[in-house]
Design an enzyme around this catalytic site. Sequence first.
Site, mmCIF file in Angstrom:
data_model
loop_
_atom_site.group_PDB
_atom_site.id
_atom_site.type_symbol
_atom_site.label_atom_id
_atom_site.label_comp_id
_atom_site.label_asym_id
_atom_site.label_seq_id
_atom_site.Cartn_x
_atom_site.Cartn_y
_atom_site.Cartn_z
ATOM 1 N N LYS A 1 -64.293 -42.121 -9.904
ATOM 2 C CA LYS A 1 -65.638 -41.663 -9.522
ATOM 3 C C LYS A 1 -66.317 -40.986 -10.715
ATOM 4 O O LYS A 1 -67.490 -41.246 -11.009
ATOM 5 C CB LYS A 1 -65.554 -40.697 -8.321
ATOM 6 C CG LYS A 1 -65.194 -41.403 -7.019
ATOM 7 C CD LYS A 1 -64.894 -40.466 -5.862
ATOM 8 C CE LYS A 1 -64.362 -41.276 -4.683
ATOM 9 N NZ LYS A 1 -63.964 -40.510 -3.510
ATOM 10 N N ASP B 1 -71.104 -38.681 0.976
ATOM 11 C CA ASP B 1 -70.064 -39.435 1.684
ATOM 12 C C ASP B 1 -70.572 -39.907 3.051
ATOM 13 O O ASP B 1 -70.001 -40.822 3.649
ATOM 14 C CB ASP B 1 -68.854 -38.517 1.961
ATOM 15 C CG ASP B 1 -67.706 -38.765 0.998
ATOM 16 O OD1 ASP B 1 -67.523 -39.918 0.577
ATOM 17 O OD2 ASP B 1 -66.995 -37.792 0.677
ATOM 18 N N GLN C 1 -62.888 -34.553 -2.194
ATOM 19 C CA GLN C 1 -61.927 -35.644 -2.010
ATOM 20 C C GLN C 1 -60.968 -35.322 -0.858
ATOM 21 O O GLN C 1 -60.390 -34.234 -0.798
ATOM 22 C CB GLN C 1 -61.153 -35.880 -3.323
ATOM 23 C CG GLN C 1 -60.243 -37.086 -3.312
ATOM 24 C CD GLN C 1 -60.980 -38.425 -3.168
ATOM 25 O OE1 GLN C 1 -62.136 -38.558 -3.561
ATOM 26 N NE2 GLN C 1 -60.322 -39.413 -2.591
HETATM 27 N N1 GUN Z 1 -60.443 -40.171 0.364
HETATM 28 C C1 GUN Z 1 -60.286 -41.521 0.499
HETATM 29 N N2 GUN Z 1 -61.493 -42.124 0.593
HETATM 30 C C2 GUN Z 1 -62.427 -41.151 0.520
HETATM 31 C C3 GUN Z 1 -63.848 -41.158 0.542
HETATM 32 O O1 GUN Z 1 -64.514 -42.189 0.675
HETATM 33 N N3 GUN Z 1 -64.444 -39.938 0.419
HETATM 34 C C4 GUN Z 1 -63.743 -38.788 0.310
HETATM 35 N N4 GUN Z 1 -64.433 -37.643 0.211
HETATM 36 N N5 GUN Z 1 -62.419 -38.748 0.279
HETATM 37 C C5 GUN Z 1 -61.766 -39.928 0.382
#
Ligand code: GUN
Length: 302
Positions: A54, A121, A98
């Site tokens: 990311k 998200d 995350q």
């Molecule tokens: N952990 C696994 N996929 C995601 C996601 O799309 N967003 C977040 N915040 N955590 C994750």
Amino acid sequence: MTAKLINGTEIREEILKEIEAEVKEIKEKHGKVPGLVTILVGENPASVSYVTLKIQTAHRLGFHEVQDSQPGDISEEALLALIDKYNKDDAINGILVQLPLPKHIDEKKVINAIDPDKDVDGFHPVNVGRLMIGGSELKFPPCTPAGIQELIVRTGVETSGAEVVVVGRSNIVGKPIANMMLQKGKGANSTVTLVHTGTKDLEGHCKRADILIVAAGVPGLVKPEWIKPGACVIDVGVNRVGEKISEKTGKKVAILRGDVDFDAAKEIAGSITPVPGGVGPMTITMLMKNTLKSLKVKLGIA
Ligand code: GUN
């Protein structure tokens, strides 16, 4: 192979280039770039690797990226205070915490603490509600469903009036994509059926699908004979079924399989996503798109 391969890696590149160009233009006109903070708690290896990707993507696009790594034993109170700090930070348009979080932290409390207008998200209940209402109310579609819809649209598959069957009712994929596909508008306006572990005739429902979206997390669940000839098949499953030595690096890597038997399905479907390389590359791309949108909304140019 008869089906058209829906190449998520190529489509990702196409979208990232569009975002990059837009970021440049906004920077020139408004002197602002999208700001994203990625909050990582602890050192879960999968989370570290997702967050690293990311951050790299945000840098490539010219975003203002803040990487905030916190120890695994941070208190819930301290994490909530950190979120509050970024809620008030004018340079930040998107807050990404995350998941999963360590057990002593209540994930719901954390998600609810994020300003819904920075929740890129799309997990905050306010954004889930906005998605349900649809139209101009929708602000941040959750990233994986948004990626699925982009793949379908960019492949040129007709969605209006199409029978869409979604397999799986998770909050992150199944429920939101079912909702998105039934809204009025481009890339949607479909007749949607959502099937799950309680469904009596899974096969019968799948066989009717013009667009079959499978997010069950069960390797090979959907059999080739369940696929309507010519259907668009989107496989969201990423199941680790073993390990192998990579020819490129000589290191051990996971063998990944989707929820659909790809080799047989590609002879029946009209278009299909591979695993890996289909839906996977789209998730981070859509996170970037949401962060850009957040800035555009703030500037009044969305
Ligand atoms: N952990 C696994 N996929 C995601 C996601 O799309 N967003 C977040 N915040 N955590 C994750």
